[in-house]
Design an enzyme around this catalytic site. Sequence first.
Site, mmCIF file in Angstrom:
data_model
loop_
_atom_site.group_PDB
_atom_site.id
_atom_site.type_symbol
_atom_site.label_atom_id
_atom_site.label_comp_id
_atom_site.label_asym_id
_atom_site.label_seq_id
_atom_site.Cartn_x
_atom_site.Cartn_y
_atom_site.Cartn_z
ATOM 1 N N HIS A 99 0.852 -1.194 0.000
ATOM 2 C CA HIS A 99 0.000 0.000 0.000
ATOM 3 C C HIS A 99 0.884 1.239 0.000
ATOM 4 O O HIS A 99 1.971 1.232 0.565
ATOM 5 C CB HIS A 99 -0.931 0.017 1.216
ATOM 6 C CG HIS A 99 -0.257 -0.246 2.521
ATOM 7 N ND1 HIS A 99 0.069 -1.509 2.947
ATOM 8 C CD2 HIS A 99 0.181 0.591 3.497
ATOM 9 C CE1 HIS A 99 0.665 -1.442 4.127
ATOM 10 N NE2 HIS A 99 0.758 -0.181 4.478
ATOM 11 N N HIS A 140 0.839 5.158 1.257
ATOM 12 C CA HIS A 140 0.193 6.150 2.115
ATOM 13 C C HIS A 140 0.204 7.485 1.377
ATOM 14 O O HIS A 140 1.241 7.891 0.853
ATOM 15 C CB HIS A 140 0.989 6.355 3.410
ATOM 16 C CG HIS A 140 1.067 5.153 4.290
ATOM 17 N ND1 HIS A 140 0.308 5.021 5.421
ATOM 18 C CD2 HIS A 140 1.826 4.037 4.223
ATOM 19 C CE1 HIS A 140 0.604 3.877 6.025
ATOM 20 N NE2 HIS A 140 1.523 3.257 5.314
HETATM 21 P P1 AMP Z 1 2.216 0.055 7.288
HETATM 22 O O1 AMP Z 1 2.033 -1.408 6.976
HETATM 23 O O2 AMP Z 1 3.357 0.293 8.224
HETATM 24 O O3 AMP Z 1 2.318 0.898 6.067
HETATM 25 O O4 AMP Z 1 0.958 0.552 8.115
HETATM 26 C C1 AMP Z 1 -0.328 0.043 7.916
HETATM 27 C C2 AMP Z 1 -1.308 1.180 7.945
HETATM 28 O O5 AMP Z 1 -2.596 0.626 7.821
HETATM 29 C C3 AMP Z 1 -1.291 2.029 9.222
HETATM 30 O O6 AMP Z 1 -1.203 3.393 8.862
HETATM 31 C C4 AMP Z 1 -2.620 1.694 9.896
HETATM 32 O O7 AMP Z 1 -3.160 2.792 10.587
HETATM 33 C C5 AMP Z 1 -3.470 1.287 8.708
HETATM 34 N N1 AMP Z 1 -4.533 0.337 9.002
HETATM 35 C C6 AMP Z 1 -4.455 -0.809 9.716
HETATM 36 N N2 AMP Z 1 -5.629 -1.460 9.711
HETATM 37 C C7 AMP Z 1 -6.480 -0.710 8.961
HETATM 38 C C8 AMP Z 1 -7.846 -0.847 8.578
HETATM 39 N N3 AMP Z 1 -8.598 -1.882 8.958
HETATM 40 N N4 AMP Z 1 -8.396 0.124 7.815
HETATM 41 C C9 AMP Z 1 -7.663 1.192 7.425
HETATM 42 N N5 AMP Z 1 -6.367 1.363 7.744
HETATM 43 C C10 AMP Z 1 -5.780 0.435 8.502
#
Ligand code: AMP
Length: 141
Positions: free
Chosen positions: A104, A106
């Site tokens: 993903h 951001h």
């Molecule tokens: P990263 O894998 O370090 O890029 O972080 C994962 C991101 O996903 C973090 O910013 C979390 O706040 C976000 N996140 C985790 N679970 C969910 C969810 N169910 N819906 C939306 N965002 C999520």
Amino acid sequence: MTASYDPNNIFAKILRGEMPCHKVYEDDVALAFMDIMPRVDSHVLVIPKVPARGLLDMPADALGPYMQRVQKVAAAVKAATGAEGLTIQQFNESAGGQVVFHIHFHILPRFEGVALRPHTGQMEKPEVLAANAKKISAVLA
Ligand code: AMP
């Protein structure tokens, strides 16, 4: 060696409709939705529909179409929020800061003098996420 893709990761469940999200955009290539623990207001995640843990196991021919969606959603976030700039982040594996193992990007709208909140910090209220999703998806409609 990189671990294999886990089809039960939370973003795979969101893609299959097994978990809810505040959707911003969807087409045959990608889904964009609000981050539930936003580092800034209107923090959006863009995920591809192909299963990949990170940048290195993403099929090369799927990267271009996916990045077009990242760009499209980033432009909409900027337009909807009036942001002065954007921070775009993508983490790979735990050592790289990754928490959810479906690739993903951001998208973080930025304003001069406004610092990012901590990564995976506080949960945002659903009504705030819904309002921000509505504002951004209206630009993409
Ligand atoms: P990263 O894998 O370090 O890029 O972080 C994962 C991101 O996903 C973090 O910013 C979390 O706040 C976000 N996140 C985790 N679970 C969910 C969810 N169910 N819906 C939306 N965002 C999520």
